[in-house]
Design a protein around this motif. Structure first.
Motif, PDB file in Angstrom:
ATOM      1  N   GLU A 256       0.824  -1.214   0.000  1.00 43.22           N
ATOM      2  CA  GLU A 256       0.000   0.000   0.000  1.00 43.22           C
ATOM      3  C   GLU A 256       0.854   1.258   0.000  1.00 43.22           C
ATOM      4  OE1 GLU A 256      -4.009   1.672   2.271  1.00 43.22           O
ATOM      5  OE2 GLU A 256      -3.019  -0.166   2.940  1.00 43.22           O
ATOM      6  N   THR A 257       2.036   1.178   0.568  1.00 39.12           N
ATOM      7  CA  THR A 257       2.977   2.292   0.505  1.00 39.12           C
ATOM      8  C   THR A 257       4.311   1.773  -0.008  1.00 39.12           C
ATOM      9  OG1 THR A 257       3.747   1.963   2.790  1.00 39.12           O
ATOM     10  CG2 THR A 257       1.894   3.468   2.443  1.00 39.12           C
ATOM     11  N   ALA A 258       4.949   2.523  -0.879  1.00 36.24           N
ATOM     12  CA  ALA A 258       6.235   2.113  -1.445  1.00 36.24           C
ATOM     13  C   ALA A 258       6.922   3.323  -2.058  1.00 36.24           C
ATOM     14  CB  ALA A 258       6.027   1.035  -2.504  1.00 36.24           C
ATOM     15  N   THR A 259       8.253   3.286  -2.063  1.00 35.38           N
ATOM     16  CA  THR A 259       9.030   4.363  -2.670  1.00 35.38           C
ATOM     17  C   THR A 259       9.407   4.032  -4.110  1.00 35.38           C
ATOM     18  OG1 THR A 259      11.074   3.420  -1.796  1.00 35.38           O
ATOM     19  CG2 THR A 259       9.964   5.092  -0.449  1.00 35.38           C
ATOM     20  N   ARG A 260       9.342   2.766  -4.477  1.00 34.23           N
ATOM     21  CA  ARG A 260       9.723   2.371  -5.826  1.00 34.23           C
ATOM     22  C   ARG A 260       8.531   2.530  -6.754  1.00 34.23           C
ATOM     23  NH1 ARG A 260      14.679  -0.419  -5.454  1.00 34.23           N
ATOM     24  NH2 ARG A 260      14.437  -1.317  -7.553  1.00 34.23           N
ATOM     25  N   ALA A 261       8.812   3.080  -7.943  1.00 32.53           N
ATOM     26  CA  ALA A 261       7.735   3.397  -8.877  1.00 32.53           C
ATOM     27  C   ALA A 261       6.962   2.157  -9.307  1.00 32.53           C
ATOM     28  CB  ALA A 261       8.308   4.106 -10.103  1.00 32.53           C
ATOM     29  N   SER A 262       7.652   1.022  -9.449  1.00 31.77           N
ATOM     30  CA  SER A 262       6.983  -0.189  -9.921  1.00 31.77           C
ATOM     31  C   SER A 262       5.892  -0.620  -8.954  1.00 31.77           C
ATOM     32  CB  SER A 262       8.006  -1.316 -10.096  1.00 31.77           C
ATOM     33  OG  SER A 262       8.662  -1.579  -8.868  1.00 31.77           O
ATOM     34  N   ALA A 263       6.175  -0.535  -7.658  1.00 23.88           N
ATOM     35  CA  ALA A 263       5.184  -0.927  -6.665  1.00 23.88           C
ATOM     36  C   ALA A 263       4.029   0.067  -6.615  1.00 23.88           C
ATOM     37  CB  ALA A 263       5.833  -1.065  -5.294  1.00 23.88           C
ATOM     38  N   ALA A 264       4.338   1.347  -6.733  1.00 22.32           N
ATOM     39  CA  ALA A 264       3.280   2.355  -6.712  1.00 22.32           C
ATOM     40  C   ALA A 264       2.329   2.179  -7.890  1.00 22.32           C
ATOM     41  CB  ALA A 264       3.901   3.756  -6.726  1.00 22.32           C
ATOM     42  N   GLN A 265       2.884   1.903  -9.080  1.00 25.34           N
ATOM     43  CA  GLN A 265       2.045   1.691 -10.248  1.00 25.34           C
ATOM     44  C   GLN A 265       1.219   0.406 -10.105  1.00 25.34           C
ATOM     45  OE1 GLN A 265       4.859   1.711 -13.461  1.00 25.34           O
ATOM     46  NE2 GLN A 265       5.326   3.900 -13.236  1.00 25.34           N
ATOM     47  N   ALA A 266       1.850  -0.627  -9.551  1.00 28.86           N
ATOM     48  CA  ALA A 266       1.136  -1.879  -9.359  1.00 28.86           C
ATOM     49  C   ALA A 266      -0.015  -1.708  -8.379  1.00 28.86           C
ATOM     50  CB  ALA A 266       2.092  -2.961  -8.864  1.00 28.86           C
ATOM     51  N   ARG A 267       0.181  -0.856  -7.372  1.00 30.84           N
ATOM     52  CA  ARG A 267      -0.889  -0.628  -6.401  1.00 30.84           C
ATOM     53  C   ARG A 267      -2.073   0.080  -7.050  1.00 30.84           C
ATOM     54  NH1 ARG A 267      -2.817  -2.550  -1.437  1.00 30.84           N
ATOM     55  NH2 ARG A 267      -4.633  -1.223  -1.087  1.00 30.84           N
ATOM     56  N   GLU A 268      -1.807   0.979  -7.963  1.00 33.94           N
ATOM     57  CA  GLU A 268      -2.899   1.657  -8.665  1.00 33.94           C
ATOM     58  C   GLU A 268      -3.747   0.644  -9.437  1.00 33.94           C
ATOM     59  OE1 GLU A 268      -1.424   4.741 -11.146  1.00 33.94           O
ATOM     60  OE2 GLU A 268      -0.547   5.908  -9.497  1.00 33.94           O
ATOM     61  N   GLU A 269      -3.074  -0.272 -10.121  1.00 33.49           N
ATOM     62  CA  GLU A 269      -3.798  -1.291 -10.870  1.00 33.49           C
ATOM     63  C   GLU A 269      -4.537  -2.225  -9.925  1.00 33.49           C
ATOM     64  OE1 GLU A 269      -5.204  -3.727 -13.995  1.00 33.49           O
ATOM     65  OE2 GLU A 269      -4.604  -1.620 -13.829  1.00 33.49           O
ATOM     66  N   TYR A 270      -3.917  -2.553  -8.793  1.00 28.43           N
ATOM     67  CA  TYR A 270      -4.564  -3.428  -7.815  1.00 28.43           C
ATOM     68  C   TYR A 270      -5.856  -2.798  -7.303  1.00 28.43           C
ATOM     69  CZ  TYR A 270      -5.416  -6.080  -3.551  1.00 28.43           C
ATOM     70  OH  TYR A 270      -5.995  -6.834  -2.571  1.00 28.43           O
ATOM     71  N   ASP A 271      -5.795  -1.536  -6.948  1.00 29.75           N
ATOM     72  CA  ASP A 271      -6.998  -0.867  -6.430  1.00 29.75           C
ATOM     73  C   ASP A 271      -8.105  -0.841  -7.483  1.00 29.75           C
ATOM     74  OD1 ASP A 271      -5.819  -0.400  -3.983  1.00 29.75           O
ATOM     75  OD2 ASP A 271      -5.132   1.606  -4.499  1.00 29.75           O
ATOM     76  N   ARG A 272      -7.715  -0.644  -8.743  1.00 30.06           N
ATOM     77  CA  ARG A 272      -8.713  -0.615  -9.816  1.00 30.06           C
ATOM     78  C   ARG A 272      -9.399  -1.971  -9.952  1.00 30.06           C
ATOM     79  NH1 ARG A 272      -9.446  -1.702 -15.108  1.00 30.06           N
ATOM     80  NH2 ARG A 272      -7.444  -2.749 -15.327  1.00 30.06           N
ATOM     81  N   GLN A 273      -8.613  -3.045  -9.918  1.00 30.41           N
ATOM     82  CA  GLN A 273      -9.181  -4.383 -10.059  1.00 30.41           C
ATOM     83  C   GLN A 273      -9.978  -4.791  -8.821  1.00 30.41           C
ATOM     84  OE1 GLN A 273      -9.238  -6.191 -12.686  1.00 30.41           O
ATOM     85  NE2 GLN A 273      -7.513  -5.614 -13.994  1.00 30.41           N
ATOM     86  N   ALA A 274      -9.446  -4.490  -7.658  1.00 30.15           N
ATOM     87  CA  ALA A 274     -10.106  -4.904  -6.420  1.00 30.15           C
ATOM     88  C   ALA A 274     -11.478  -4.269  -6.264  1.00 30.15           C
ATOM     89  CB  ALA A 274      -9.232  -4.554  -5.220  1.00 30.15           C
TER      90      ALA A 274
END
Length: 628
Positions: free
Chosen positions: A603-621
């Motif tokens: 849910e929180t991350a400094t790396r861009a890959s994780a931040a982008q993945a979280r956006e997609e996760y929230d959209r799907q969830a």
């Protein structure tokens, strides 16, 4: 009055004699319940079960020598699944690590509802020396041993602390092994001193017993409600699970689909319930499903869940079924599963339930336009499969999908494919064209790396003369290649296809999708950054297989692969085809996932890959829903 006759035997001798005289019967067919015993001997079972097996002889109880305790359970599961759960194997081990090595295999058996009998040695019941070698001391409980780790993964567990206690325990064990709802791992823990202790056993304990495997028919009220729900549906979809195969309900399913026109999608365990070329078969459903089946699932107003547990891969983590008014009809032997997703329950054997529902629906058929739509979509998907299988350059290194394509062009309906973990289950579920009810054997209830080789060995023991293929990635191969030795020893002509992509490719891809950037998933030397980013490791899996006694064929190109697969299929000895695979491009690769799978992202991350993945996760969830 004449006293009952008795015979003096050790507990282990009595158990082996009892097991040799147990049978199952279903639909008038009778067969041995415990067809053989796998074993690795140590001080906890060598003088008990080991001596009893020796004394009884192979005519009473055939013995199979294993190399790894977990693998022995996997082989027993493969055997029992191939036998339709009507015959099983026992597995005996010593105490300590031999017993705890059973836990993963036991969990796999119980999750998949496959019967297997576990006979681990245990510490002394009489405690003449405390502790004994390999005993786990538990300060607060003197009656615990490491075997208690098997309790949560067993459908029945008992510790035989007195010889006479074997009588009720053995009968209960047989009851559970033959119960189509309760089937799973059954554990009888055997203290090593009790195994060797003699007792005067009543002779009737050793009389032949035939355990009838029942086929419950549906309740009249439930059947009527189920038929009303089907008649009211405009876009029904049937999902075929492993219960179809366990019941032997493939012909009933075919007749139901042909009578009603309802399309049939398949879970991993249910794939093959209809042949791939049947007009109503629309392929795999869920996260590893086809576009055809998943689009039908999204639009379905009635989902008939037949013999399936509706796991997260099947439901796309509760995001797949999107019609606001969708209802579920649960046809299942187990009421627990029949009620999932707030379904109308139809508690029955799959074959009996499908036949009864077809009769109740006499004259009913879906709209012809619905049939035309899903058949056209099926044709579109088949073209994508052809594209993924196609290998235009015989000199190229194959993709994983092209390996499956080469195998698809070779096999017939007698072949059996065994797989369990990695990226192969997804490609197989989406792409494989199952030609018979038992060709597709993917263990995905527990998705256990290392199942493939021993599981295939068990299948081959149950289906002698049929070509049995273990499809295994390098990660799974390294986990559990031990039973290659057993295949060589027993002369079982397994065909093992090892796909080497230098790492945990499946989880590496998942890691990339969820912001993990493939961390810790490649088989490489450490690079300048301290991570595993250097050159690939110089591991030679082909040489390893050869050192275990296998005939090995190395391949590099697609042309090599075709020749090697044909040679392996015709071989009368265990043969390994070793193939390095390349990462597919957008043209030669399989179609991507057609539905989501919930793997939480940071849910929180400094790396861009994780931040982008979280956006997609929230959209799907946000698409998740509870069906109430």
């Amino acid at each position: 009055m004449t006293a009952p006759r008795s015979v003096r035997l050790t507990t282990a001798q009595a158990l082996v004699r009892f097991l040799s005289r147990q049978y199952t019967e279903r639909d008038g067919r009778r067969q041995r319940l415990i067809a053989a015993t796998w074993g690795i001997f140590g001080h906890g079972n060598v003088a008990g079960i080991g001596q009893a097996l020796l004394e009884s002889g192979p005519g009473a109880m055939p013995f199979l020598q294993g190399r790894n305790e977990q693998a022995m359970v996997h082989a027993a599961v493969g055997y029992s699944r191939q036998c339709g759960r009507l015959s099983a194997h026992a597995v005996t081990t010593s105490i300590g690590p031999g017993a705890t090595n059973l836990v993963t295999g036991a969990a796999l058996a119980t999750v998949n509802r496959i019967p297997v009998l576990l006979l681990p040695g245990d510490t002394f019941a009489t405690r003449p020396a405390d502790p004994v070698l390999q005993q786990l001391e538990v300060p607060y409980a003197g009656d615990l041993s490491v075997n208690d780790t098997l309790r949560p993964v067993s459908r029945y567990f008992d510790r035989i602390t007195r010889p006479e206690a074997l009588v009720p325990a053995a009968l209960q064990a047989m009851r559970v092994l033959t119960d189509p709802v309760q089937a799973g791992a059954v554990t009888l823990a055997l203290p090593q001193d009790v195994q060797a202790e003699a007792y005067d056993w009543p002779e009737e304990f050793f009389a032949e017993r035939v355990w009838h495997v029942r086929r419950p028919r549906p309740d009249t009220g439930e059947l009527r409600a189920a038929a009303e729900a089907v008649r009211a549906a405009r876009r029904p979809l049937l999902i075929a699970g492993g219960g179809i195969r366990h019941s032997g309900a493939e012909e009933a399913l075919r007749a139901f689909a042909e009578a009603t026109g309802i399309p049939v999608a398949a879970t991993q365990a249910g794939k093959g319930a209809l042949r791939h070329d049947h007009p109503a078969e629309v392929g795999a459903v869920g996260h590893t499903g086809t576009a055809t089946a998943d689009d039908l699932a999204r639009a379905a107003d009635l989902v008939i869940a037949a013999g399936t547990r509706l796991t997260d891969f099947t439901t796309a983590s509760s995001t797949l079924f999107q019609d606001p008014a969708v209802r579920f009809l649960g046809l299942n032997l187990d009421p627990y599963d029949a009620h999932k997703q707030a379904a109308l329950p139809l508690v029955a054997d799959a074959r009996e339930g499908l036949d009864a529902l077809r009769a109740e629906l006499a004259g009913h058929r879906v709209d012809p336009a619905y049939e035309r739509t899903y058949r056209q979509a099926k044709g579109y998907w088949e073209a994508l499969v052809d594209q993924a299988f196609h290998a235009p350059d015989e000199d190229a290194v194959p993709t994983q999908a092209q390996v499956l394509g080469a195998l698809d062009a070779l096999v017939d309906d007698t072949d059996v494919l065994v797989n369990a973990a990695g990226s192969l289950p997804g490609d197989l579920h989406r792409l494989w064209r199952a030609r018979s009810a038992d060709q597709y054997h993917v263990e995905y209830g527990y998705s256990c790396m290392g199942y493939e080789i021993p599981g295939a060995l068990g299948v081959a023991l149950a289906a002698p003369g049929r070509p049995v293929w273990a499809l295994v990635g390098d990660g799974s191969y390294l986990m559990n290649p031990t039973e290659l030795v057993t295949a060589v020893q027993e002369g079982v002509p397994l065909k093992v296809v090892v796909l080497d992509n230098h790492g945990y490719a499946s989880i590496g891809g998942l890691s990339g999708a969820v912001g993990g950037e493939g961390f810790g998933t490649a088989y490489r030397f450490r690079g300048p950054d301290g991570g595993y980013t250097g050159d690939p490791l110089p591991v030679d899996l082909a040489a390893n297989a050869a050192s275990l006694g296998m005939a090995v064929i190395r391949t590099r190109t697609i042309g090599d692969l075709r020749k090697a697969l044909a040679e392996a299929r015709g071989s009368d000895r265990p043969t390994c085809v070793y193939a390095q695979t390349r990462t597919p491009d957008t043209v030669s690769g399989p179609p991507p996932a057609q539905a989501w799978w919930d793997v939480p992202v940071a849910e929180t991350a400094t790396r861009a890959s994780a931040a982008q993945a979280r956006e997609e996760y929230d959209r799907q969830a946000a698409q998740r829903r509870r069906h109430l």
